[in-house]
Motif scaffolding. Structure first.
Motif, short mmCIF file in Angstrom:
data_model
loop_
_atom_site.label_atom_id
_atom_site.label_comp_id
_atom_site.label_asym_id
_atom_site.label_seq_id
_atom_site.Cartn_x
_atom_site.Cartn_y
_atom_site.Cartn_z
N VAL A 90 0.91 -1.09 -0.02
CA VAL A 90 -0.18 0.05 -0.06
C VAL A 90 0.96 1.28 0.05
N VAL A 91 1.96 1.05 0.93
CA VAL A 91 2.73 2.24 0.85
C VAL A 91 3.50 2.66 -0.52
N ALA A 92 4.06 1.50 -1.10
CA ALA A 92 4.62 1.76 -2.50
C ALA A 92 3.57 2.09 -3.28
N ASP A 93 2.20 1.71 -3.40
CA ASP A 93 1.24 2.17 -4.34
C ASP A 93 1.07 3.54 -4.08
N ARG A 94 0.96 4.20 -2.80
CA ARG A 94 0.81 5.51 -2.45
C ARG A 94 1.90 6.30 -2.93
N LEU A 95 3.18 5.80 -2.94
CA LEU A 95 4.25 6.58 -3.45
C LEU A 95 4.46 6.63 -4.87
N TYR A 96 4.23 5.62 -5.37
CA TYR A 96 4.47 5.46 -6.94
C TYR A 96 3.45 5.13 -7.91
N GLY A 97 2.12 4.45 -7.26
CA GLY A 97 1.17 4.00 -7.93
C GLY A 97 1.40 2.56 -8.48
N ILE A 98 0.41 1.85 -8.33
CA ILE A 98 0.62 0.33 -8.51
C ILE A 98 0.69 -0.24 -10.04
#
Lengths: 263, 280
Positions: A248-256
């Motif tokens: 989720v954090v990676a998704d928030r930062l960069y977009g899945i």
């Protein structure tokens, strides 16, 4: 809706019940108040999470696993990112062969990699040590970093870097200010896959068992062979929660979507 | 000028590629070569094929190889058959649910193999949830069934681990199918079934192939599920695990891992051929 559509949807729902049920059951059991692993649970409690922290081998091995995953991921990035950058800009058949080779650890049976490495690294003098285990984990993590970074970089038009260089930026400055920001989602995703792969690995780590090298999955497997209590469920739930949070954090930062261009 | 530029290009290439290449050559290729080499060296230090002739003429060990391949093939076929409709729904029907479906496919990939087997053990224990449903709630059975340590449950658990890979690779090929071809068939009077079986399915065969090989390769090397859930299988990875743990006949384990490696290399070769054909 057509009858076939109904059938397709019904099948899909059944499929996801099959996929989710064995996992959901473990999550529920980790909160049980009972002294044994059974479903349905008689009441709720957090005592099995507390048990994790009381049982020393869990904590020790959790620490080993975390250190190992970090070391293997950093090493994979150091070795893998330069190779990925070069290979994704090269179109020769020769580069394809190199790429295939660099990704090939993904296709080899883990048990063979583990067994073979144990003997070879002992012969080289590494023995059963944290360093030996870190080397083997890097072998299996490296392809994830290379594959993801290469896929993201391939989608970046070379014109951006050419523009920077034409405007007088040095190669280094171009890399730092143009290339690096553009491939950061790839590095993040590759590191995430690499971290999770190392953290979860059992078939390779299994061969390197000692007080300094017992990883969490190895200790969990040994524990399960003698006891069947909900502390394994609590540990698994914790592990899943960490993985989901990281995603989720990676998704928030960069977009899945950006991160999964690769897959 | 151009010559120096060329040299620096070559050095750059070497500097970028060398670390990864050298690392894998030393710590990935050499261990595997060393391991296979040991299976060809006899007690007296000379070259021998004795272990392979012994292995390949012994009906027990031939059975083990056969069982490894048949089990992986069964898991692969089941995974692909289950995965196709799900991938089809994901690409063609899901619409706004596609995000949810992708999440539900990826979530299990984040769980450890230990967590999944633990879940299977709880669900299918003698007094587990499934037996409770079957006996008490639905009244379909008089006595609880024994699920654990049956081949069926071990296969189901392997499919559970591998089927998301099949769904993802079939979905990515389905996405690339030119829908005008299907519309053309429909316009020309083909039924929906005929369009599917004569247009869509053939166009996605390569994707099915790639997914199938991927699943087969991973199934071929898996042993943790079989160690924990039983099922009475005797496969190469299980035997390597046992040799390492109890019998400690390392030369035999090297022989078996070499055979397993050869199967893996054959799969890799097939996969490359398929990918190349897709690219062309």
């Amino acid at each position: 809706m057509r009858l076939t559509d109904w059938a397709l949807w019904l099948f899909t729902v059944a499929f996801f019940i099959f996929m989710i049920l064995p996992i959901a059951v473990v999550v529920v059991i980790s909160f049980t108040s009972a002294g044994f692993a059974a479903f349905p649970i008689p009441g709720w409690s957090l005592k099995w999470f507390a048990r994790i922290f009381e049982y020393e081998p869990f904590i020790d091995s959790l620490w080993v696993s975390l250190k190992l995953a970090v070391v293997a991921t950093v090493a994979s990035c150091v070795l893998g990112i330069p190779a990925a950058l070069y290979l994704s800009r090269s179109r020769s058949g020769w580069a394809t062969t190199i790429t295939t080779f660099l990704l090939s650890p993904l296709s080899m049976p883990m048990i063979v990699i583990g067994f073979a490495s144990l003997f070879f690294l002992s012969w080289m003098g590494f023995g059963i040590s944290f360093l030996a285990l870190a080397i083997v984990h890097t072998v299996i993590c490296l392809p994830y970093v290379i594959r993801t970074v290469a896929a993201v970089y391939r989608a970046v038009p070379p014109a951006y870097e050419e523009a920077a260089m034409i405007l007088g930026a040095s190669r280094f400055r171009t890399f730092q200010e143009v290339t690096l920001p553009l491939i950061r989602p790839g590095i993040a995703a590759g590191s995430l896959f690499s971290f999770l792969t190392s953290f979860d690995n059992l078939p390779v780590s299994y061969f390197f068992g000692s007080a300094q090298t017992n990883t969490l999955p190895v200790v969990m497997l040994a524990y399960m062979e003698h006891q069947f209590d909900p502390s394994i469920a609590a540990l698994s739930t914790l592990q899943l929660a960490l993985a989901v949070i990281a995603l989720v954090v990676a998704d928030r930062l960069y977009g899945i979507e950006k991160m999964t261009v690769a897959t | 000028m151009s010559k120096t530029a060329q040299i620096s290009e070559r050095t750059r290439r070497a500097l970028l590629l060398a670390p990864a290449l050298i690392f894998l050559a030393v710590f990935f290729v050499m261990p595997l070569v060393d391991n296979s080499a040991r299976s060809f060296i006899g007690e007296d230090g000379s070259f021998t094929l004795a272990r392979y002739t012994a292995f390949l003429t012994d009906s027990f060990y031939l059975g083990v190889i056969l069982e490894t391949v048949v089990l992986s093939a069964a898991v692969t076929v089941i995974s692909v058959v289950i995965a196709y409709p799900v991938a089809y729904v994901l690409v063609r029907k899901a619409g706004r649910f596609s995000g949810l479906i992708i999440f539900l496919l990826i979530a299990p990939l984040l769980t450890s193999i230990i967590m999944r087997t633990f879940g299977w053990q709880v669900l299918f224990a003698r007094r587990g949830l499934i037996n409770q449903w079957l006996v008490t709630d639905l009244g379909l059975l008089d006595t609880p069934l024994r699920w654990l340590n049956t081949p069926g449950l071990a296969i189901a658990a392997l499919v559970h681990v591998l089927v998301p890979f099949a769904v993802l690779s079939i979905a990515s090929v389905l996405q690339g199918v030119d829908r005008r071809l299907e519309e053309g068939a429909l316009v020309l009077g083909a039924s929906r079934f005929r369009t599917f079986f004569e247009v869509t399915l053939p166009l996605t065969l390569d994707g099915i192939g790639t997914g199938a090989i991927l699943v087969f390769m991973i199934a071929n090397g898996s042993f943790v599920t079989l160690v924990l859930l039983g099922g009475g299988f005797q496969t190469l990875p299980l035997l390597i695990y046992q040799q390492f743990n109890t019998t400690r006949d390392f030369a035999l384990a090297s022989t078996m891992s070499t055979i397993l490696l050869v199967i893996a290399l054959a799969c890799l070769w097939l996969q490359l051929r398929l990918v190349r054909r897709q690219g062309a």
